[in-house]
Structure formats: C-alpha cells, structure tokens
Design a protein around this motif. Structure first.
Motif, PDB file in Angstrom:
ATOM      1  N   MET A 113       0.855  -1.175   0.000  1.00 21.18           N
ATOM      2  CA  MET A 113       0.000   0.000   0.000  1.00 21.18           C
ATOM      3  C   MET A 113       0.894   1.228   0.000  1.00 21.18           C
ATOM      4  N   ALA A 114       0.376   2.332  -0.532  1.00 20.83           N
ATOM      5  CA  ALA A 114       1.146   3.575  -0.573  1.00 20.83           C
ATOM      6  C   ALA A 114       0.185   4.750  -0.537  1.00 20.83           C
ATOM      7  N   ASN A 115       0.389   5.666   0.409  1.00 21.22           N
ATOM      8  CA  ASN A 115      -0.438   6.866   0.483  1.00 21.22           C
ATOM      9  C   ASN A 115      -0.029   7.864  -0.587  1.00 21.22           C
ATOM     10  N   ASP A 116      -1.012   8.554  -1.124  1.00 27.89           N
ATOM     11  CA  ASP A 116      -0.755   9.652  -2.068  1.00 27.89           C
ATOM     12  C   ASP A 116      -0.894  10.969  -1.314  1.00 27.89           C
ATOM     13  N   TYR A 117       0.230  11.584  -0.988  1.00 28.89           N
ATOM     14  CA  TYR A 117       0.227  12.795  -0.178  1.00 28.89           C
ATOM     15  C   TYR A 117      -0.349  13.991  -0.923  1.00 28.89           C
TER      16      TYR A 117
END
Length: 593
Positions: A165-169
């Motif tokens: 998973m990876a957050n999109d800042y």
C-alpha cells in the motif's frame, strides 16, 4: 480488409471466405491465396453482392468458421473504441494524483510523487509492478479524489511477491477515509490468504475528521487495520517505510509492523500533531523534535533503521528481506557461502584477558559471519546489546550479542526490551539464533528500577525461553548473574553451549564476590600487605571456580573451542540442527508480553 489463406485454395473457397467476412465485418474484403501478390477475389458487403456468393449452407458455415479463425490471426485494422479511449483517459487522470500545486511541493520536502515512488520500488531487475486494486475509488464522488489517496496492489520486489500500500500525499495529504480504508483492509485480508509479505509505504496525515462517520468506529473501519496487523503478526513479515509525518491512527501502522524504516529529516510519527500537543499540554515543539527519525531511533526504539533518502530506504529493505521467509511456514532463503570479512584467527586477540576491559563485539562478529552479511537493527537504541541478522556459511541467523564497548555490556531496560522483540520476531520467521555472551548481568540501581528493569528483563528471558528455533550460545567472556539466563544459558534449551577460553560463568564477578562474601574476614586483617595477599588469593580461588574449564569439566558447557575455529564450529552446528522442531507446552498462549 486483407485476408491471406493457404495455397491451393480454389476461387470458390476464396469467394466463400471473402463473402462470409464481408458480411461479418461490413467492409470490403480482399482475399489472397498463398504467396500471391494480387487478390484472388474482392468481395463487397452483402448489400452490393448477389446472394449466390454465399454458396450452400454447409459450405457457407465452414467458410465462416475458417474466415473467423483466419481473421483473428491476421486482422490489423482494429483498435481501441471510443469507449476504451475514454476509459484510458480516466485512468490517466487518476494516475496524475492530486492537484499540481501539491505535487510541486514534494521536491522541496525531498520526496517523490507516490507513482514515481512505486516505480522506484518495483521497476527494475527482479522487481515488477503487477497490478493495482481500487484505482477508481471515489471516482464518482462530487469531489473526485484519485484512488481516495491510497494505492494498493501487488508487486514483485527483489524476486519476492508481496502486497503493498502507498499513500498519495497530493490527495488530502494522504489522509484516510472510507474507500481508502476499505482498500487497505482488503489488501491485509488478501495477505492472510496468500501468505505473502506486506509492504507499507506510509505518508499519511491520519483520518479525515470531517468524514469519520463512514470509517472510524465501523466494524470494517480504520480500527480493523490494527486487528489485521495483529492477525498478520508472525504470519508474514510486515515492513513499513515512513515518508512523512504520520499522525494518530496513521502512526500505529509503523509500530505494528515487524520492521520500520524512517527517512532522516522527512519521516515522523506521533500520537498527536505538534499543534494538538500544544493545545493539550502547552508544550511548543516541532514535528521532528516530537517524533522524528532520531527520536524513534534513539529514544523510543520504534524505528529499526534510519535511511538518508528514498533510494537508501529501498536498499535497506532489499537487504532485510534476504534474511526473511515469505511466511511462518517457510525457512529463510539461503545464499552462497562467503568467507568472513576478517580472519577468525584474530578472535582471541580481540577479547581482552582482563574481564573488565572493553572491546567492540562487532570485531568478533565480523570474523564469524559471511562477508557483507552483517545487518544490524536498532543500532542506536540500547547499544549495550547488538541485534543483527547475518549469514554463517550462507544460512541466515539472528545475532543477540552483548556489547562491552557500551556500558560494559550490562543489560539496561531498553536493551532488554530490544533483545526480547528481536528474538520474538526471529523465532516467528524461523531464523535460528546465535547468542554471544559477555555481560556483567542486568544493571542495578534506582533509576533502572523506575525504568522497569525487572519487567523488561522478564520479557527478555521469556522470549529466550519460548523461542523454538535452533539456538547456539557462545560464552565469549563474562556470563554473570541473570544475564546468562537471558543470553541463552544452559537452562534455556540451547542446542549447544560453546565456551571460548576467556569465558567465565558466575553469580557475579570476582571483585564483587570477594567483597560480598569475605568483606568482614578481610577487614579483620590489620596488616595491609597481608590483607592484600589474602584478597588476591581468594580472588584467584574464586576465578578458578568460575573458569570455563571448570564449567566444561562439570559439563555445564558442551565444548570449549579454540576461537580461531569458532566460525567452523558454529557453521557445523547450525547445519546439523537445521529444521529442528521443538514444541512448547500445550496452552493458549503465555501471559508475558
């Protein structure tokens, strides 16, 4: 449309095929036979040709089937429809992430746009992005939020399949809301099914407070993150890399993960933001002072490693996974054996003859493990104990070693906690343990009591007691007090206790023992020289009693080995006990955390 059929076909067969295809595609069809440069027949759509061109029913059906097969292999004039092109445009828009002004801020903070970050991780040799789930989350919302600020999917990383998973800042500062939470939960639940590791690339400001009704208290809301973390714990490796200030709920994922990497000057995590801290306590503090990488690497122990930048963070994880299996049912991957970086012949020269003189235990380790394989975790926390992965003859091992270069190797509360967690993780993922013991024991004093030396020391001993992987213990020099218990002593079911000639096992060192037992007797001797002579005699007598040769004679230790042969001895023993299975007593679980 052009179609080429096999040589030898008659004009009637060519006509039948051309007619069937012209009717099917609604365009003019030119049929070439064999290698012919000119078409054998040209057929227009049905409204401009006579019905006789179709031939009888059986011939027409056969021709249609052959034509369809031929067309699927040779047609070259079909392309994306308007419908597909619209979808591709929508996907392109989602992949662009949030507003351009937020993307422009990223270089100022030294960080990559999330899609570029994913390329960094999964676009290279032995690494590949496989697929994404939930790309269209919040696509139909009035306030369109690309992927709802969270990307989830699967990839191959350094030859290993994993979930990520990876957050999109750039989208709401990577904050979490209903759709993103659902994607996160699904990713975790799929990892439980597949038994593949999970990689968390965190850069989140926490939950969206103005939307909390949809995800905060729900049974399948953000609280379920940590339930799933707990279920995954010890099942598959969970590795978290922090790229920004992760606050409140977002800060729990890094601490629930098995291994956490922070980036210097970029990462931070805290239970509340500096603004909230000031509101509650009146304390004014910066984000880095509150929960930056150095705070968690040196004070809290929540960070296993600190990277200098994004590329370094990836490199650290690439090294880490070489010591870990995909899940608890597998063994760690082996590598080609390599000779130590430094000769084992020098080990005995490194260990001082005097038991109270300091030295660097890493110098011993580098003469035992394969060159380039030493990988220390939490190097700046609880420095009096070393926790590291390495390989001996290609086999991964977890090393727990006292460090006489710091606090004389005495065990303080933070070091005890650090060692306990490392042992617990290593055992969960079937990594054998090597204890290198040189300690005066657990530290005494009022401050360490306040810092819970008994509670944290208990956890250290419990972890050693409960580990079921093969364990080898080396008495390098001092093994005093309860330190030998925590460090895999004879009572703790190690496969072997190996002594070096410098080794000693005792309740306490000679000086302390003489003072404790014979202080009154010595005080009664008035002559100073006579008293010193008697004290030296008692000390030597005591030292002979605790010497490793006496312990070997009493079969307390299994073997005394020449230090120069320690690596070979350990390699043979780890190989012999490889795959050993040990059972714990039947119970639900222990009560010591």
């Amino acid at each position: 449309m052009n179609v080429r059929i096999g040589p030898g076909a008659s004009d009637e067969e060519a006509s039948a095929i051309g007619t069937a295809l012209a009717e099917y595609v609604g365009n003019e069809v030119e049929v070439y036979v064999g290698d012919g440069e000119e078409p054998a027949v040209v057929v227009s759509p049905p409204d401009s040709i006579s019905s006789s061109s179709h031939g009888d029913g059986a011939t027409g059906a056969a021709a249609t089937n052959q034509a369809a097969a031929t067309a699927s292999a040779t047609e070259d004039d079909l392309g994306p429809t308007e419908r597909e092109e619209k979808l591709l445009e929508e996907i392109e828009e989602i992949l662009e992430g949030g507003h351009e002004k937020y993307k422009e801020q990223l270089p100022e903070e030294g960080k990559l746009f999330v899609r570029d970050r994913i390329d960094l991780w999964f676009d290279g040799e032995n690494s590949k992005f496989l697929f994404e789930d939930g790309k269209f989350a919040e696509f139909d919302a009035d306030d369109r939020l690309p992927a709802d600020a969270l990307i989830t999917g699967a990839a191959t990383f350094e030859g290993r399949d994993l979930h990520f998973m990876a957050n999109d800042y750039t989208v709401k500062r990577g904050s979490m809301a209903a759709k993103g939470v659902e994607k996160f939960l699904r990713m975790q639940q799929r990892a439980l099914k597949t038994g593949q590791p999970v990689l968390y690339l965190m850069d989140s400001s926490g939950g969206r407070i103005d939307q909390q009704t949809g995800f905060f208290a729900n049974r399948e809301g953000i609280g379920k993150y940590y339930y799933n973390h707990s279920m995954l714990s010890g099942r598959v490796p969970q590795i978290c890399v922090l790229y920004g200030p992760c606050i409140a709920g977002a800060a729990y994922t890094p601490v629930f993960a098995d291994f956490t990497i922070m980036v210097e000057g970029m990462s931070a995590m805290a239970i509340a933001s500096p603004r909230m801290v000031e509101m509650v306590t009146g304390e004014k503090i910066s984000m880095q002072e509150l929960g930056g990488a150095r705070v968690h690497a040196t004070e809290s122990g929540s960070a296993d490693l600190v990277a200098t930048d994004e590329e370094h963070a990836r490199d650290l994880v690439a090294q880490l996974v070489t010591y870990l299996p995909d899940n608890a049912d597998e063994n760690p991957p082996r590598s080609e054996p390599r000779a130590p970086e430094k000769s084992p012949d020098g080990i005995d020269s490194i260990v001082p003859q005097h038991p109270n003189r300091g030295y660097d235990m890493v110098d011993v380790i580098e003469r035992v493990v394969d060159a380039g394989s030493y990988f220390e975790l939490k190097p700046d926390y609880g420095k009096e104990i070393i926790t590291a992965y390495a390989r001996i003859d290609g086999r991964p091992v977890g090393i727990v070693a006292n460090q006489p270069a710091h606090r004389a190797g005495a065990i303080f509360p933070d070091a005890a906690e650090k060692a306990a967690e490392f042992i617990w993780k290593s055992d969960a993922f079937n990594v054998p343990l090597l204890y290198l013991c040189d300690t005066p024991g657990f530290m005494a004093g009022s401050q360490v009591e306040k810092d819970a030396i008994l509670e944290k020391g208990k956890k250290f001993i419990y972890a050693t007691s409960s580990a079921t992987v093969p364990k080898q213990t080396v008495i390098v020099r001092k093994a005093y007090g309860a330190g030998i218990y925590a460090m895999g002593g004879p009572a703790y079911d190690p496969e072997s206790i190996i002594g070096l000639p410098s080794g000693e096992i005792a309740i306490m060192g000679p000086e302390a023992a003489i003072n404790a037992v014979y202080a009154r007797k010595l005080a009664e001797i008035d002559d100073v020289d006579e008293r010193a002579e008697e004290e030296a005699r008692l000390r030597e007598e005591y030292r002979e009693d605790i010497d490793i040769h006496r312990m070997a004679s009493e079969v307390v230790v299994d073997e005394i080995v020449p230090p120069s042969s320690l690596r070979e001895e350990l390699a043979n023993r780890f190989a012999f006990y490889e795959g050993l299975e040990k059972d714990l007593p039947s119970k639900k679980h222990g009560t010591i955390l």
